[in-house]
Design a protein around this motif. Sequence first.
Motif, mmCIF file in Angstrom:
data_model
loop_
_atom_site.group_PDB
_atom_site.id
_atom_site.type_symbol
_atom_site.label_atom_id
_atom_site.label_comp_id
_atom_site.label_asym_id
_atom_site.label_seq_id
_atom_site.Cartn_x
_atom_site.Cartn_y
_atom_site.Cartn_z
ATOM 1 N N MET A 117 1.563 -3.402 -9.360
ATOM 2 C CA MET A 117 0.873 -2.818 -8.197
ATOM 3 C C MET A 117 1.242 -1.563 -9.608
ATOM 4 S SD MET A 117 2.272 -1.719 -4.773
ATOM 5 C CE MET A 117 3.399 -2.939 -4.996
ATOM 6 N N THR A 118 0.573 -0.767 -9.811
ATOM 7 C CA THR A 118 1.170 0.678 -10.531
ATOM 8 C C THR A 118 2.004 1.230 -9.031
ATOM 9 O OG1 THR A 118 -0.835 1.836 -9.741
ATOM 10 C CG2 THR A 118 -1.329 0.598 -11.223
ATOM 11 N N GLU B 221 2.192 2.067 -5.463
ATOM 12 C CA GLU B 221 3.433 1.756 -4.453
ATOM 13 C C GLU B 221 3.995 3.336 -4.128
ATOM 14 O OE1 GLU B 221 8.267 1.285 -5.811
ATOM 15 O OE2 GLU B 221 6.507 0.850 -7.534
ATOM 16 N N LYS B 222 3.144 3.963 -4.224
ATOM 17 C CA LYS B 222 3.953 5.549 -3.617
ATOM 18 C C LYS B 222 2.769 5.431 -2.199
ATOM 19 C CE LYS B 222 5.479 8.081 -7.010
ATOM 20 N NZ LYS B 222 5.981 9.526 -8.542
ATOM 21 N N GLN B 223 1.447 5.216 -2.849
ATOM 22 C CA GLN B 223 0.292 5.524 -1.468
ATOM 23 C C GLN B 223 0.714 4.692 -0.096
ATOM 24 O OE1 GLN B 223 -2.160 6.785 -0.993
ATOM 25 N NE2 GLN B 223 -2.820 6.362 0.830
ATOM 26 N N ILE B 224 1.582 3.320 -1.016
ATOM 27 C CA ILE B 224 1.892 2.323 -0.009
ATOM 28 C C ILE B 224 3.164 3.006 0.618
ATOM 29 C CG2 ILE B 224 2.996 -0.272 0.554
ATOM 30 C CD1 ILE B 224 0.452 0.438 0.235
ATOM 31 N N GLN B 225 3.639 3.039 -0.041
ATOM 32 C CA GLN B 225 4.749 3.887 0.918
ATOM 33 C C GLN B 225 4.553 4.967 1.861
ATOM 34 O OE1 GLN B 225 7.409 5.501 -2.103
ATOM 35 N NE2 GLN B 225 8.244 3.506 -2.639
ATOM 36 N N ALA B 226 4.012 5.659 1.639
ATOM 37 C CA ALA B 226 2.771 6.781 2.200
ATOM 38 C C ALA B 226 2.804 5.910 3.245
ATOM 39 C CB ALA B 226 1.717 7.356 1.883
ATOM 40 N N LEU C 36 -0.631 -5.017 4.191
ATOM 41 C CA LEU C 36 -1.146 -3.891 3.514
ATOM 42 C C LEU C 36 -1.215 -3.904 2.327
ATOM 43 C CD1 LEU C 36 -1.258 -1.223 3.959
ATOM 44 C CD2 LEU C 36 0.823 -0.811 3.830
ATOM 45 N N ILE C 37 -0.351 -4.496 1.166
ATOM 46 C CA ILE C 37 -0.405 -4.542 0.207
ATOM 47 C C ILE C 37 -1.234 -5.147 -0.684
ATOM 48 C CG2 ILE C 37 1.289 -5.407 -2.301
ATOM 49 C CD1 ILE C 37 3.358 -4.640 -1.073
ATOM 50 N N ILE C 38 -1.595 -5.998 -0.049
ATOM 51 C CA ILE C 38 -3.230 -7.131 -0.307
ATOM 52 C C ILE C 38 -4.326 -6.407 0.135
ATOM 53 C CG2 ILE C 38 -4.395 -9.077 0.131
ATOM 54 C CD1 ILE C 38 -1.030 -10.520 0.233
ATOM 55 N N GLN C 39 -4.172 -5.492 0.918
ATOM 56 C CA GLN C 39 -5.481 -4.588 1.467
ATOM 57 C C GLN C 39 -5.779 -3.856 0.810
ATOM 58 O OE1 GLN C 39 -5.475 -4.644 6.125
ATOM 59 N NE2 GLN C 39 -5.765 -2.727 5.317
ATOM 60 N N GLU C 40 -4.777 -3.345 0.249
ATOM 61 C CA GLU C 40 -5.042 -2.294 -0.486
ATOM 62 C C GLU C 40 -4.993 -1.959 -1.862
ATOM 63 O OE1 GLU C 40 -5.373 1.259 1.024
ATOM 64 O OE2 GLU C 40 -5.338 0.025 2.977
ATOM 65 N N THR C 41 -3.957 -3.439 -2.449
ATOM 66 C CA THR C 41 -4.009 -3.265 -3.853
ATOM 67 C C THR C 41 -4.891 -4.287 -4.354
ATOM 68 O OG1 THR C 41 -2.384 -4.056 -4.334
ATOM 69 C CG2 THR C 41 -2.097 -1.953 -3.879
ATOM 70 N N GLY C 42 -5.529 -5.559 -3.528
ATOM 71 C CA GLY C 42 -5.312 -6.916 -3.748
ATOM 72 C C GLY C 42 -4.415 -7.259 -4.995
ATOM 73 N N VAL C 43 -3.139 -6.965 -4.867
ATOM 74 C CA VAL C 43 -2.986 -8.144 -5.587
ATOM 75 C C VAL C 43 -1.480 -9.456 -4.379
ATOM 76 C CG1 VAL C 43 -0.064 -7.706 -7.328
ATOM 77 C CG2 VAL C 43 -1.948 -5.643 -7.161
#
Length: 43
Positions: free
Chosen positions: A1-2, A6-11, A36-43
């Motif tokens: 994750m970049t 990471e900042k977007q997930i925190q927001a 959420l991480i999987i949904q937003e980043t695919g990681v």
Amino acid sequence: MTTDQEKQIQAYIIDKTPDQLKMSYALWTRQAVQQLIIQETGV
């Protein structure tokens, strides 16, 4: 994750609840954050 991802997930976690993001959780749990991480980043 970049760093930006990471900042977007925190927001999301700070500004919204899981149900606002159409997730099946009411509160932020470990599983909700993982989804959420999987949904937003695919990681």
